[in-house]
Motif scaffolding. Structure first.
Motif, PDB file in Angstrom:
ATOM      1  N   PRO A  51       5.677   0.731  14.557  1.00  0.00           N
ATOM      2  CA  PRO A  51       5.864  -0.984  15.504  1.00  0.00           C
ATOM      3  C   PRO A  51       5.045  -1.529  15.518  1.00  0.00           C
ATOM      4  O   PRO A  51       4.941  -2.291  15.891  1.00  0.00           O
ATOM      5  N   LYS A  52       3.644  -0.956  15.452  1.00  0.00           N
ATOM      6  CA  LYS A  52       2.897  -1.980  15.953  1.00  0.00           C
ATOM      7  C   LYS A  52       2.117  -2.636  14.571  1.00  0.00           C
ATOM      8  O   LYS A  52       0.693  -3.479  14.513  1.00  0.00           O
ATOM      9  N   ALA A  53       2.148  -2.201  13.480  1.00  0.00           N
ATOM     10  CA  ALA A  53       1.239  -3.133  11.896  1.00  0.00           C
ATOM     11  C   ALA A  53       2.223  -3.849  11.801  1.00  0.00           C
ATOM     12  O   ALA A  53       3.527  -4.332  11.238  1.00  0.00           O
ATOM     13  N   VAL A  54       1.881  -5.138  10.928  1.00  0.00           N
ATOM     14  CA  VAL A  54       2.055  -6.139  10.440  1.00  0.00           C
ATOM     15  C   VAL A  54       2.260  -5.435   8.650  1.00  0.00           C
ATOM     16  O   VAL A  54       3.355  -5.595   8.045  1.00  0.00           O
ATOM     17  N   ALA A  55       1.277  -5.050   8.403  1.00  0.00           N
ATOM     18  CA  ALA A  55       1.221  -4.658   7.169  1.00  0.00           C
ATOM     19  C   ALA A  55       0.500  -2.876   7.024  1.00  0.00           C
ATOM     20  O   ALA A  55      -0.069  -2.781   7.903  1.00  0.00           O
ATOM     21  N   VAL A  56       0.753  -2.366   6.154  1.00  0.00           N
ATOM     22  CA  VAL A  56       0.248  -1.290   5.610  1.00  0.00           C
ATOM     23  C   VAL A  56      -0.238  -1.007   4.522  1.00  0.00           C
ATOM     24  O   VAL A  56       1.120  -0.881   3.358  1.00  0.00           O
ATOM     25  N   HIS A  57      -0.673  -0.399   4.138  1.00  0.00           N
ATOM     26  CA  HIS A  57      -2.136  -0.652   2.200  1.00  0.00           C
ATOM     27  C   HIS A  57      -1.254  -1.960   1.667  1.00  0.00           C
ATOM     28  O   HIS A  57      -0.618  -1.823   0.593  1.00  0.00           O
ATOM     29  N   SER A  58      -2.093  -2.985   2.491  1.00  0.00           N
ATOM     30  CA  SER A  58      -1.046  -4.406   1.446  1.00  0.00           C
ATOM     31  C   SER A  58       0.088  -4.656   1.595  1.00  0.00           C
ATOM     32  O   SER A  58       0.133  -5.333   1.160  1.00  0.00           O
ATOM     33  N   ILE A  59       0.425  -3.952   2.036  1.00  0.00           N
ATOM     34  CA  ILE A  59       2.628  -4.346   2.040  1.00  0.00           C
ATOM     35  C   ILE A  59       2.918  -4.527   3.609  1.00  0.00           C
ATOM     36  O   ILE A  59       2.683  -4.174   4.195  1.00  0.00           O
ATOM     37  N   PRO A  60       3.683  -5.502   3.653  1.00  0.00           N
ATOM     38  CA  PRO A  60       4.724  -5.961   4.937  1.00  0.00           C
ATOM     39  C   PRO A  60       5.406  -4.396   5.403  1.00  0.00           C
ATOM     40  O   PRO A  60       5.840  -3.942   4.535  1.00  0.00           O
TER      41      PRO A  60
END
Ligand SMILES: Nc1ncnc2c1ncn2[C@@H]1O[C@H](COP(=O)(O)OP(=O)(O)OP(=O)(O)O)[C@@H](O)[C@H]1O
Ligand SMILES: [Mg+2]
Length: 712
Positions: A51-60
């Motif tokens: 819920p808080k991240a736009v991307a993780v490990h460079s993927i959406p």
């Protein structure tokens, strides 16, 4: 053969995976799982949910699984335990089919956790989702068209024919780690965690029908449904080997047993019996699991147990042959022709008998020639090549020669022992590519080959059948019900005899006597010599209190024995109710065996057979099988005790009627299967005569309910 549709496909062949609780912080579970999926080349789509991240490990990344644009086949849940129920609800609404709940803090933490786990299960069931876990490491598939490492274990093992289930996450990590180092090819790996939903039995059924899985490894801590496991495993092992480590050989709070069988049935006995009966190769350590996996994963099952050993040093040769013989393998007798062929290429100092010791001057070429010679020998079913690095011979060159020799007889398993550090990884890599398992220690190779031969024996073992004889179950049910009504623990002697007779087990004619004269009269009627036994419901083991007098040959002797016995038993047990004595004929000859049963809390009735008599607990020569016992099981029980030679007849003694013993074992199996209130039972001795057998002494203990004795 096409693989039948299964709910497990969604776990092993997902087209899209959502990682709920995906994290941007390296070293966290939520990060490592995304990292593994991406780095190990998952062929489907990965959706990080945070819920808080736009991307993780460079993927959406997505706020919630509901926001994920496409369908999600599988969801890996790695959020704190209190957030898991909501995450599962969201997955259900999203149409997810497979859940892998990594999060811990459920049944393994106690009653509150058990409730939380139950809640997860009911949410999953409400949406028709299946669940691996909770409290697990994840799932993994090396299948080329999937390449899914949905675990937080840092290593993707090499691909291969072995599918592996672990009940311990930590052991799972270790095992994946070793798999990579040992070059053990893994197809599927599942850490089942608390097994709230998907169990080892489900995986066994799936892997049984799956071509890519040729060997199944299991790290077990308990059996959720032993009866179902037995049914499935017995089927599966007819086609694929199952190798299992079953941890937890010791258990606290063992129950109070008063029968010999109960006393001898250790905590782990039933597990051993169960695994033997369904052809599972049980090993004691993770190391042994690997030694076996290396062999089963690469080699054909040997046709027999005759082994040839080729080495360049005497020591390892002797260690291997000793280990082989102690593990049920035999050192093959090489034919004269083979020995001549060996002699052609080896110096005079070399030994061409088995083990073939080519001495330290052996070259890589010597290995190829010697191995080809012994493998061609019709007296040889398998070969073990051992190499100790002398000067100037490179281990990897010897490994290549071993590989060459293997090509000459691919149908015969060959194992290699490379005892040098230098050139080990290279040598091992060459061996692995050619399907030759490479060990460092000689005993490990012998153990692995012995395991494979055990599997050969299982494959050649007839399936066996469970007998259902005509019996008088009505009498038995009534006698047990009456005894329970009366609050009895052990059944009265007459009831015991009636029950045995009702199931076709022969007992001894006998009479009760309340006085010395009555006893003498009874002895006269039965015919001398006789035996006197104390007649008391309070005495379980009569010998211990002087309650047995044997081989009495006259009426006077009977009277004396009566008085002596009653006095002595009173001394030992002043409060015992003594009704008099039992008079029975003295049985001459025969071999005293014991047939018994005790209830195992997990597995139900476990039968025991062994050498019997009053020293049974000293001899401890017994074997166990889980009920139902088939005709083949009974046959193996009788032949697997150390004292089998006594039953076969030795030193001029007549052999005992083994078929009569097998018959009695199967009748006891049917009896305890049909009467779960029987919680312990001894027939000791069951005297096996030259023709037939007699139950000379027996006791049956009962308890109301399903017969499972709850641990204290
Ligand atoms: N009828 C018999 N004929 C020959 N030997 C007998 C007979 N009854 C008993 N025995 C011998 O005496 C031993 C002890 O007798 P029995 O088994 O009846 O007593 P127990 O002490 O209650 O046995 P347990 O060891 O099972 O507790 C038997 O193991 C057997 O060697
Ligand atoms: Mg006895």
């Amino acid at each position: 053969m096409s693989q039948p549709e299964s709910f497990l496909d969604a776990f092993f062949r997902p087209r899209s995976i959502a990682v709920v609780g995906a994290s941007r912080t390296p070293g966290t579970v939520g990060y490592e799982i995304v990292d593994n999926l991406l780095n190990d080349g998952f062929t489907g789509v990965v959706y990080p949910v945070n819920p808080k991240a736009v991307a993780v490990h460079s993927i959406p990344a997505y706020r919630s699984i509901a926001d994920v644009p496409g369908p999600v086949d599988m969801a890996v849940i790695a959020v704190p335990k209190d957030l898991v129920p909501a995450a599962l609800e969201a997955c259900g609404l999203k149409g997810v089919r497979a859940l892998v709940v990594i999060t811990a803090g459920f049944r393994e933490v106690g009653p509150a956790g058990r409730e939380r786990e139950q809640e997860l299960l009911s949410i999953a069931q409400r949406y028709g989702m299946r669940m691996v876990g909770p409290n697990c490491l994840g799932v993994l598939s090396t299948a080329e068209d999937v390449r899914m490492n949905a675990t937080f274990a840092p290593i993707m093992p090499p691909a291969g024919p072995i599918s592996f289930m672990s009940q311990s996450g930590a052991m799972g990590v270790t095992i994946l780690d070793y798999a990579a180092e040992y070059g053990i090819g893994i197809h599927h790996f599942v850490s089942v965690g608390n097994k709230a939903d998907i169990s080892g039995n489900d995986l066994l059924e799936y892997w049984a029908a799956e071509d890519a899985t040729r060997v199944i490894l299991m790290y077990l801590e308990n059996f959720g449904n032993p009866a179902k496991f037995t049914r499935i495993a017995r089927e599966v092992t007819r086609r694929k080997p199952i190798i299992a480590v079953k941890a937890g050989r010791t258990a606290a709070g063992a129950r109070a047993a008063s029968s010999h069988t109960g006393a001898l049935a250790g905590v782990d006995t039933a597990t051993d019996a169960l695994l033997t009966q369904c052809g599972v190769i049980r090993v004691d350590s993770v190391e042994e699991l690997f030694d076996m996996a290396m062999a089963f994963g690469q080699l054909p099952v040997p046709a027999g147990n005759r082994v040839a050993v080729v080495t360049n040093a005497g020591g390892p040769g002797i260690i291997i042959t000793d280990a082989c013989e102690s593990l049920g393998l035999s050192v093959a007798e090489l034919s004269a022709e083979t020995q001549a062929r060996l002699r052609e290429n080896l110096p005079d100092e070399a030994s061409v008998r088995n083990p073939v010791d080519m001495i330290a001057t052996a070259t890589p070429e010597s290995y190829r020639l010697a191995l080809e010679a012994v493998l061609a020998d019709p007296n040889v079913d398998a070969a073990i090549a051992a190499f100790v690095p002398p000067l100037r011979v490179r281990q990897q060159d010897v490994a290549r020669s071993i590989v060459e020799a293997r090509k000459s007889q691919p149908a015969k398993p060959m194992l290699a022992v490379l005892m040098g550090r230098a050139g080990l990884p290279e040598g091992r890599a060459d061996l692995r590519t050619a399907g030759v398992p490479g060990y460092i220690f000689p005993e490990a190779a012998a153990r692995a080959l012995a395991g494979m031969y055990r599997y050969r024996q299982w494959l050649e073992r007839p399936a066996g059948s469970i007998r259902e004889d005509e019996v008088n179950q009505g009498v038995v049910r009534r006698l047990i019900a009456e005894a329970l009504e009366a609050g009895a623990d052990y059944l009265e002697r007459d009831s015991v005899l009636a029950i045995l007779e009702a199931y076709g087990i022969t007992t001894l004619k006998s009479a009760r006597a309340a006085s010395a004269d009555e006893a003498a009269e009874a002895a006269r009627a039965l015919g001398l010599p006789v035996v006197l036994k104390i007649d008391s419901q309070d005495v379980v083991h009569k010998t211990d209190v002087g309650g047995v007098a044997l081989d009495i040959r006259s009426a006077d002797e009977v009277r004396t024995a009566f008085n002596v016995m009653v006095t002595r038993v009173r001394e030992h047990m002043p409060d015992a109710r003594i009704d008099g004595v039992i008079v029975e004929r003295f049985v001459k000859g025969g071999r005293e065996t014991i047939i018994g049963m005790s209830q195992d809390p997990s597995f139900g009735p476990v039968l025991m057979f062994g050498l019997g008599g009053i020293y049974v607990e000293a001899l401890k020569d017994v074997t166990f099988r889980v009920q139902p016992v088939s005709d083949i099981d009974a046959r193996e029980m009788v032949r697997s005790i150390r004292g089998v030679k006594l039953l076969e007849g030795m030193r001029g003694e007549a052999p005992s009627d083994m078929a009569a013993i097998e018959d009695a074992i199967q009748r006891v199996s049917q009896l305890v299967g049909a009467n779960p209130q029987i919680i312990e039972m001894d027939i000791n001795p069951f005297v096996a005569l030259e023709k037939g057998g007699i139950a000379v002494d027996a006791r049956i203990r009962v308890a109301a309910g399903d017969g499972v004795l709850r641990r204290a």
